[in-house]
Enzyme design. Structure first.
Site, PDB file in Angstrom:
ATOM      1  N   GLU A   1      31.167  55.521  26.135  1.00  0.00           N
ATOM      2  CA  GLU A   1      32.064  54.515  25.547  1.00  0.00           C
ATOM      3  C   GLU A   1      31.383  53.163  25.424  1.00  0.00           C
ATOM      4  O   GLU A   1      30.949  52.581  26.424  1.00  0.00           O
ATOM      5  CB  GLU A   1      33.337  54.373  26.390  1.00  0.00           C
ATOM      6  CG  GLU A   1      34.339  53.426  25.776  1.00  0.00           C
ATOM      7  CD  GLU A   1      35.689  53.443  26.486  1.00  0.00           C
ATOM      8  OE1 GLU A   1      36.451  52.491  26.304  1.00  0.00           O
ATOM      9  OE2 GLU A   1      35.964  54.410  27.213  1.00  0.00           O
TER      10      GLU A   1
ATOM     11  N   LYS B   1      43.198  53.295  33.662  1.00  0.00           N
ATOM     12  CA  LYS B   1      42.142  53.976  32.908  1.00  0.00           C
ATOM     13  C   LYS B   1      40.951  53.048  32.755  1.00  0.00           C
ATOM     14  O   LYS B   1      39.785  53.467  32.870  1.00  0.00           O
ATOM     15  CB  LYS B   1      42.675  54.399  31.536  1.00  0.00           C
ATOM     16  CG  LYS B   1      41.673  55.221  30.707  1.00  0.00           C
ATOM     17  CD  LYS B   1      40.804  54.372  29.799  1.00  0.00           C
ATOM     18  CE  LYS B   1      39.859  55.229  28.952  1.00  0.00           C
ATOM     19  NZ  LYS B   1      38.947  54.404  28.132  1.00  0.00           N
TER      20      LYS B   1
ATOM     21  N   ASP C   1      31.823  63.979  41.735  1.00  0.00           N
ATOM     22  CA  ASP C   1      32.905  64.696  41.053  1.00  0.00           C
ATOM     23  C   ASP C   1      33.901  63.694  40.468  1.00  0.00           C
ATOM     24  O   ASP C   1      34.792  63.203  41.161  1.00  0.00           O
ATOM     25  CB  ASP C   1      33.598  65.627  42.056  1.00  0.00           C
ATOM     26  CG  ASP C   1      34.628  66.546  41.396  1.00  0.00           C
ATOM     27  OD1 ASP C   1      35.067  66.250  40.266  1.00  0.00           O
ATOM     28  OD2 ASP C   1      35.002  67.550  42.025  1.00  0.00           O
TER      29      ASP C   1
ATOM     30  N   HIS D   1      34.767  45.144  21.573  1.00  0.00           N
ATOM     31  CA  HIS D   1      34.589  46.592  21.570  1.00  0.00           C
ATOM     32  C   HIS D   1      34.097  47.074  20.213  1.00  0.00           C
ATOM     33  O   HIS D   1      33.185  47.902  20.136  1.00  0.00           O
ATOM     34  CB  HIS D   1      35.910  47.274  21.925  1.00  0.00           C
ATOM     35  CG  HIS D   1      35.828  48.771  21.948  1.00  0.00           C
ATOM     36  ND1 HIS D   1      35.278  49.470  22.990  1.00  0.00           N
ATOM     37  CD2 HIS D   1      36.213  49.707  21.037  1.00  0.00           C
ATOM     38  CE1 HIS D   1      35.335  50.761  22.748  1.00  0.00           C
ATOM     39  NE2 HIS D   1      35.895  50.934  21.561  1.00  0.00           N
TER      40      HIS D   1
END
Length: 420
Positions: A81, A259, A275, A373
């Protein structure tokens, strides 16, 4: 070692790794592994999972400007990302002169669950299990004498009666100190070993015997003071705090808020071979532990228009076993951070999450999330549109100049460059 290298983002990948090598002393072979020239192979992938046909590379970036518990650290971040690495680096810069990030750690206790059903007297079974606690712990610790020798192992049990839709069942929680390992294999082995004795003792039937990823006794906290991030703009500070407050009371906002936190944490976790799914499951479960899903961070106005942020979440990470030792790039990522303990790694991950959260809310409260972004995303679109490596920078500059970031616009810019 200083994690602040001016102009690092402007360097070529080769120059960046040379700069890192000045601090970390990477060998030529290690630099080749990081750059993909050698190292991870299909054969190595085949030893890690089943039905291997290849492998999928993920970009590995370095977040700069981080100081955690008084020590500078380079943060390797594996993510696809755009803006994540840049945002974390920029956010950390606001904390650096204030001492960076300070962390605390509750310990490395993980829970293994043993579910017992078909019980005539569940509460009597609960009592029987507690009466035989030491035998259960002894059975567990016989499974991993190495862990016990390092001071870890099964330390206690927590027994609960839980009402399901059909019956009352008993669930035994094995509390296992896994030290510098994430601990899934050790805990699962212990749970399976103790199951037969528990069945014999209670007369019930054991169903599940497995670790819980809600590591509520392996909680990490991080705190940082961000130095006047809005240049005395009181309205921007107010908007930041209002955006945070919505994430405390509204699960729809909290989901996106958290998130963003995991953008930072998962990127570092993936880079180190940990993990990511277990970490994310535990974090989101912890965000709901009060009965309402809410933000994992807290933000407060400090003196001199500073902003004080804190984060609290479970982080079950390790440096022993799994891909942390079998994946050559993961091993080098750990070397880049110079971490020796799971506690230190946990503190770094929590700091990355707090920095990422600051960057996201700050963008939302000021110019909006898309401006920065989309500038970085334009690089990806330029490649999709057929730009070669020499054209990408020019395409991004054209997109920023004209404030046009749609794919059709990017294709036009590439076409114009090709016609010159």
């Amino acid at each position: 070692m200083l994690s602040r290298i001016p102009g690092f983002y402007e360097l070529s990948p080769e120059a960046r790794i040379e700069k890192l090598s000045e601090h970390i002393r990477l060998t030529e072979e290690e630099m080749s592994v990081l750059q993909g020239a050698e190292g991870f192979t299909v054969n190595e992938a085949d030893r890690m999972i089943e039905n291997v046909i290849g492998y999928m590379p993920i970009p590995l970036g370095i977040a700069m400007n981080f100081k955690v518990d008084g020590e500078d650290v380079f943060l390797p971040m594996a993510t696809e990302e755009p803006s994540v690495v840049a945002a974390a680096s920029n956010a950390a810069k606001y904390t650096y002169l204030n001492g960076g990030f300070k962390t605390s750690y509750t310990g490395s206790i993980m829970r293994g669950q043993i579910q017992i059903t078909d019980l005539e007297a569940p509460y009597a079974a609960l009592a029987l299990i507690y009466e035989n606690k030491q035998t259960i712990l002894d059975i567990c610790n016989e499974q991993d004498p190495t862990l016990v020798a390092f001071g870890g192992g099964a330390k206690d049990i927590d027994v609960q009666v839980i009402q399901s839709e059909k019956e009352k069942m008993v669930v035994v929680h094995l509390l296992v100190d896994t030290k510098d390992a994430m601990g899934a294999n050790a805990v699962n082995t212990m749970a399976e070993a103790a199951a037969s004795f528990i069945e014999e003792t209670t007369g019930g039937k054991v169903v599940l015997r497995i670790i819980s990823n809600l590591a509520d006794q392996r909680v990490v906290r991080a705190r940082a003071t961000f130095d006047n991030p809005f240049n005395d703009d009181g309205d921007a500070m107010r908007r930041f705090l209002l955006a945070y407050e919505l994430a405390i009371v509204d699960p729809y906002r909290a989901a996106t808020h958290n998130k963003g936190i995991m953008n930072g944490i998962s990127a570092v976790a993936l880079a180190t071979g940990n993990d990511t799914r277990a970490i994310e499951a535990g974090a989101h479960a912890y965000a709901s532990i009060s009965g309402n899903y809410r933000a994992l961070t807290h933000w407060e106005r400090g003196p001199n228009n500073n902003l004080i942020g804190t984060i609290e979440l479970p982080l079950a990470v390790g440096l022993i076993g799994g891909a942390t030792q079998s994946h050559p790039v993961a091993k080098l990522a750990i070397k880049l951070m110079q971490v020796k303990t799971a506690e230190r790694l946990s503190g770094i991950l929590a700091s990355a999450g707090l920095a990422q959260n600051f960057a996201a809310i700050r963008a939302l409260a000021t110019e909006g999330i898309q401006k920065g972004h989309m500038k970085l995303h334009a690089r990806n679109m330029a490649v999709m549109a057929g730009a070669n490596s020499d054209q990408i920078k020019s395409v991004v500059e054209m997109a920023v100049k004209h404030q046009r970031f749609r794919y059709d616009d990017i294709k036009e810019f590439v076409k114009a460059l090709n016609q010159e």
